[in-house]
Design a protein around this motif. Structure first.
Motif, PDB file in Angstrom:
ATOM      1  N   ALA A  60       0.854  -1.181   0.000  1.00 18.91           N
ATOM      2  CA  ALA A  60       0.000   0.000   0.000  1.00 18.91           C
ATOM      3  C   ALA A  60       0.895   1.237   0.000  1.00 18.91           C
ATOM      4  O   ALA A  60       2.092   1.157   0.288  1.00 18.91           O
ATOM      5  CB  ALA A  60      -0.914  -0.005   1.219  1.00 18.91           C
ATOM      6  N   SER A  61       0.306   2.355  -0.333  1.00 19.52           N
ATOM      7  CA  SER A  61       1.068   3.607  -0.349  1.00 19.52           C
ATOM      8  C   SER A  61       0.357   4.639   0.502  1.00 19.52           C
ATOM      9  O   SER A  61      -0.859   4.592   0.687  1.00 19.52           O
ATOM     10  CB  SER A  61       1.229   4.113  -1.782  1.00 19.52           C
ATOM     11  OG  SER A  61      -0.031   4.356  -2.378  1.00 19.52           O
ATOM     12  N   VAL A  67       1.404   6.361   9.074  1.00 18.13           N
ATOM     13  CA  VAL A  67       1.241   6.599   7.633  1.00 18.13           C
ATOM     14  C   VAL A  67      -0.250   6.618   7.311  1.00 18.13           C
ATOM     15  O   VAL A  67      -0.981   5.686   7.640  1.00 18.13           O
ATOM     16  CB  VAL A  67       1.938   5.497   6.807  1.00 18.13           C
ATOM     17  CG1 VAL A  67       1.693   5.712   5.315  1.00 18.13           C
ATOM     18  CG2 VAL A  67       3.433   5.466   7.108  1.00 18.13           C
ATOM     19  N   ASP A  68      -0.700   7.703   6.668  1.00 22.52           N
ATOM     20  CA  ASP A  68      -2.091   7.811   6.236  1.00 22.52           C
ATOM     21  C   ASP A  68      -2.259   7.026   4.937  1.00 22.52           C
ATOM     22  O   ASP A  68      -1.655   7.353   3.915  1.00 22.52           O
ATOM     23  CB  ASP A  68      -2.455   9.283   6.012  1.00 22.52           C
ATOM     24  CG  ASP A  68      -3.909   9.463   5.598  1.00 22.52           C
ATOM     25  OD1 ASP A  68      -4.641   8.465   5.547  1.00 22.52           O
ATOM     26  OD2 ASP A  68      -4.296  10.620   5.318  1.00 22.52           O
ATOM     27  N   VAL A  71      14.954   7.809   9.237  1.00 22.56           N
ATOM     28  CA  VAL A  71      14.579   6.985   8.085  1.00 22.56           C
ATOM     29  C   VAL A  71      13.529   7.670   7.215  1.00 22.56           C
ATOM     30  O   VAL A  71      13.630   7.687   5.994  1.00 22.56           O
ATOM     31  CB  VAL A  71      14.057   5.607   8.545  1.00 22.56           C
ATOM     32  CG1 VAL A  71      13.654   4.745   7.346  1.00 22.56           C
ATOM     33  CG2 VAL A  71      15.109   4.888   9.382  1.00 22.56           C
ATOM     34  N   LEU A  72      12.498   8.248   7.855  1.00 18.19           N
ATOM     35  CA  LEU A  72      11.404   8.884   7.122  1.00 18.19           C
ATOM     36  C   LEU A  72      11.162  10.294   7.641  1.00 18.19           C
ATOM     37  O   LEU A  72      11.499  10.614   8.780  1.00 18.19           O
ATOM     38  CB  LEU A  72      10.118   8.055   7.253  1.00 18.19           C
ATOM     39  CG  LEU A  72      10.132   6.664   6.600  1.00 18.19           C
ATOM     40  CD1 LEU A  72       8.866   5.894   6.980  1.00 18.19           C
ATOM     41  CD2 LEU A  72      10.271   6.766   5.087  1.00 18.19           C
ATOM     42  N   VAL A  95       5.367   7.111   0.862  1.00 18.62           N
ATOM     43  CA  VAL A  95       6.090   5.882   1.146  1.00 18.62           C
ATOM     44  C   VAL A  95       5.270   4.671   0.717  1.00 18.62           C
ATOM     45  O   VAL A  95       4.036   4.669   0.795  1.00 18.62           O
ATOM     46  CB  VAL A  95       6.445   5.803   2.656  1.00 18.62           C
ATOM     47  CG1 VAL A  95       5.197   5.773   3.510  1.00 18.62           C
ATOM     48  CG2 VAL A  95       7.336   4.624   2.964  1.00 18.62           C
ATOM     49  N   GLU A  96       5.962   3.646   0.220  1.00 20.81           N
ATOM     50  CA  GLU A  96       5.347   2.365  -0.111  1.00 20.81           C
ATOM     51  C   GLU A  96       5.619   1.406   1.048  1.00 20.81           C
ATOM     52  O   GLU A  96       6.752   1.305   1.520  1.00 20.81           O
ATOM     53  CB  GLU A  96       5.952   1.796  -1.403  1.00 20.81           C
ATOM     54  CG  GLU A  96       5.785   2.694  -2.615  1.00 20.81           C
ATOM     55  CD  GLU A  96       4.369   2.733  -3.122  1.00 20.81           C
ATOM     56  OE1 GLU A  96       3.637   1.745  -2.903  1.00 20.81           O
ATOM     57  OE2 GLU A  96       3.982   3.739  -3.743  1.00 20.81           O
TER      58      GLU A  96
END
Length: 310
Positions: free
Chosen positions: A156-157, A170-171, A195-196, A202-203
């Motif tokens: 998912a992304s 992550v939404d 990292v983020l 993001v995947e």
């Protein structure tokens, strides 16, 4: 977008203990939070209409609730026959980086305000009604739509919406999933923010779903093969390879060979010049040549030496 990538049988089993540690910050919320507010303003919490709460949860409805108190874990809200809790990590404008001494002041500013919220946990048997301001940014019904389409093992992304000490939210387009710090990289992660970044697209891989608690466990590292599975074949004993120093310790230095593969160079394997210290001889980011002493893929341990000719 959601696509099949990893068979569910290849994913680790996540029991309730894993979920509990995963969301340790939210679990600071007691079933009956001790509320911080002036004594004259305190009043018994209203009885919850659990039948109505359950229907609102299933409908993924957006509600307007008033803040009537707070503790270090978040806000107490009430309105129209409901009362519950909003964890700090589910407040849109509450920074997870706020200093502990400023936390109470920041939460006190919400007192008396009205918030747009969604119910993300409705457990009458546990007397637990949890709300989220972050979830209410998505239209009503989006959560139901997303939970219907998601399956463990799918890719998912989404967009990074919150970074905490224990992971990254992550939404996914109506529901926020959590990448625990242990699922960010096959290598060591000092802090998720390394990292983020906020707002980053993001995947991810969906690891597990718990609809009744509105929880989705995600992984970033499982989009890539585990480098330890082929480490022994790629790094034979006594092979000399390039590496990058990552961390200095009292007993030696850690060096990274590939993304996710990090090994220890013990002080006895570092040829320090006379009167030199480890800190003066090596530094994080420095490129060096190392010799492979041993590879223990099962325990993800790698022994290295800077003594090239022994």
């Amino acid at each position: 977008m959601v696509t099949e990538l990893i068979p569910e049988s290849d994913l680790p089993f996540l029991d309730e203990g894993w979920w509990t540690s995963l969301l340790a910050e939210d679990e600071a919320m007691p079933a009956h939070p001790e509320i911080t507010q002036p004594l004259e303003l305190r009043k018994p919490a209203p009885q919850v209409d659990w039948q109505r709460a359950g229907q609102l949860f299933r409908d993924d409805a957006i509600l307007s609730m008033s803040v009537c108190g707070y503790n270090r874990g978040g806000l107490l809200v009430e309105g129209d026959g409901l009362s519950g809790f909003v964890p700090c990590s589910h407040l849109v404008n509450f920074s997870p980086q706020v200093a502990e001494e400023d936390r109470e002041h920041c939460l006190a500013l919400y007192q008396g305000k009205s918030l747009r919220l969604k119910i993300i946990e409705c457990l009458a048997e546990e007397v637990r009604l949890v709300f989220s301001e972050r979830a209410a940014r998505a239209a009503a019904g989006k959560r139901t739509e997303l939970f219907t389409s998601l399956q463990p093992g799918q890719q998912a992304s989404g967009e990074v919406t919150n970074i905490t000490d224990f992971g990254v939210f992550v939404d996914l387009g109506g529901v926020e999933g959590l990448i625990h710090i242990s699922e960010l990289s096959w290598g060591r992660v000092i802090h998720p923010s390394h990292v983020l970044k906020l707002g980053q697209h993001v995947e991810v891989i969906v690891m597990a779903i718990l609809p009744e608690r509105c929880r989705i466990a995600l992984s970033l590292k499982r989009r890539l093969p585990n480098p330890w599975e082929t480490a022994e074949a790629r790094y034979p004993l006594n092979a000399v390879v390039p590496a990058v120093i990552t961390v200095l310790a009292s007993y030696g230095a850690f060096a990274r060979l590939d993304e996710g593969l990090e090994g220890l160079i013990h002080t006895s394997e570092i040829p320090l010049p006379a009167r030199a210290t480890l800190q003066s001889f090596l530094s994080p980011g420095q490129e060096v040549q190392v010799r492979i002493l041993h590879v223990d893929a099962a325990h993800q341990r790698l022994g290295l030496s800077m003594k090239i000719s022994d």
